[in-house]
Design a protein around this motif. Sequence first.
Motif, mmCIF file in Angstrom:
data_model
loop_
_atom_site.group_PDB
_atom_site.id
_atom_site.type_symbol
_atom_site.label_atom_id
_atom_site.label_comp_id
_atom_site.label_asym_id
_atom_site.label_seq_id
_atom_site.Cartn_x
_atom_site.Cartn_y
_atom_site.Cartn_z
ATOM 1 N N ASP A 1 10.673 -29.903 4.241
ATOM 2 C CA ASP A 1 9.397 -30.120 4.904
ATOM 3 C C ASP A 1 8.642 -28.805 4.988
ATOM 4 O OD1 ASP A 1 9.407 -32.928 5.376
ATOM 5 O OD2 ASP A 1 10.905 -32.624 6.942
ATOM 6 N N ALA B 1 7.426 -26.382 14.233
ATOM 7 C CA ALA B 1 7.711 -27.815 14.099
ATOM 8 C C ALA B 1 6.625 -28.634 14.778
ATOM 9 C CB ALA B 1 9.078 -28.140 14.693
ATOM 10 N N MET C 1 4.230 -31.272 12.908
ATOM 11 C CA MET C 1 4.195 -32.665 13.353
ATOM 12 C C MET C 1 2.767 -33.119 13.605
ATOM 13 S SD MET C 1 7.455 -32.672 15.952
ATOM 14 C CE MET C 1 9.135 -32.511 15.333
ATOM 15 N N THR D 1 1.145 -33.625 10.158
ATOM 16 C CA THR D 1 1.608 -34.737 9.327
ATOM 17 C C THR D 1 1.665 -36.068 10.064
ATOM 18 O OG1 THR D 1 3.927 -34.303 9.904
ATOM 19 C CG2 THR D 1 3.019 -33.137 7.976
ATOM 20 N N ARG E 1 4.172 -36.907 11.843
ATOM 21 C CA ARG E 1 5.580 -37.296 11.874
ATOM 22 C C ARG E 1 6.237 -36.801 13.154
ATOM 23 N NH1 ARG E 1 7.932 -35.038 6.431
ATOM 24 N NH2 ARG E 1 9.853 -35.743 7.423
ATOM 25 N N LEU F 1 11.317 -33.767 11.499
ATOM 26 C CA LEU F 1 11.167 -32.884 10.348
ATOM 27 C C LEU F 1 12.495 -32.204 10.045
ATOM 28 C CD1 LEU F 1 7.885 -30.997 11.357
ATOM 29 C CD2 LEU F 1 8.058 -32.833 9.652
#
Length: 279
Positions: free
Chosen positions: A64, A88, A92, A95, A97, A100
């Motif tokens: 990632d 992170a 996040m 993206t 998401r 990761l």
Amino acid sequence: MRLMDAARTDGLPFMKMHGLGNDFVVLDGRGRTIDVTPALARAIADRHRGVGFDQLALIGDGQDAHLTFYNADGSTSAACGNATRCIARHLMAETGRARLTLTTDRGALQAVDTGDGQVSVNMGPPQLEWQDIPLAEAMDTLELPIDGQPTATGMGNPHCTFFVADADAVDLAEFGPAIEHHPLYPQRTNVQVASLIGEDHLRMRVWERGVGVTLASGSSSCATAVAAARRGLTGRQVLLTLDGGDLEIDWRDDGVWMTGATAHVFDGVFTTEWLEQVR
């Protein structure tokens, strides 16, 4: 969002982040080459002539993303827990998401959005054998032959943890440098002083290798929690109160999980003129 590509033509974009006051300059090198020399890292770290940081983090291409860390003195570190959580959180948001996988020189680290602005990162299993930390010679890592009988732990970087009656009473600015350069640690070491202030609750202060006194340190928190559990002072789920705030550490079978808040403070651009002067 990534910093605007238009800004890249006029200099080097960066982000300023912190986790509990443990602060970072972050460079996004995905899809481009950024040559981070020790001289450049030291110049950016200067809080009067640069920006200032405890660590510099470079985001590169990876599963990632791949993270590379630099200390304020220009040296490198395989691990930086708070910077990993901050980045992170940024990725996040970029993206959408909630999970990761970030690769580092420490290995692949899993990151999870736990809600309410909190991010949890698995910093991997602790290194408990002398040669893995590393120490200069074979010995029991639980109690080192140093005054105070500290515990040695590796979290991708070396740590030396002292358990004391009152962590706030220690002159860390004087104590830290002597232990950082102790001959038992050939790669130098991060230094922690910690006191038990409640059930599974530690007060911890840190001297970071290549940096100095910092308000917080993620890898140091992980190492201190592991050391406390090994010595029977706490269980494997520990709350650490640092100068900058609280971190939750959970030493599980799959690694040491660290959870806490992050902050993305501002974005900026290093000018081409300044970069040419310091490279």
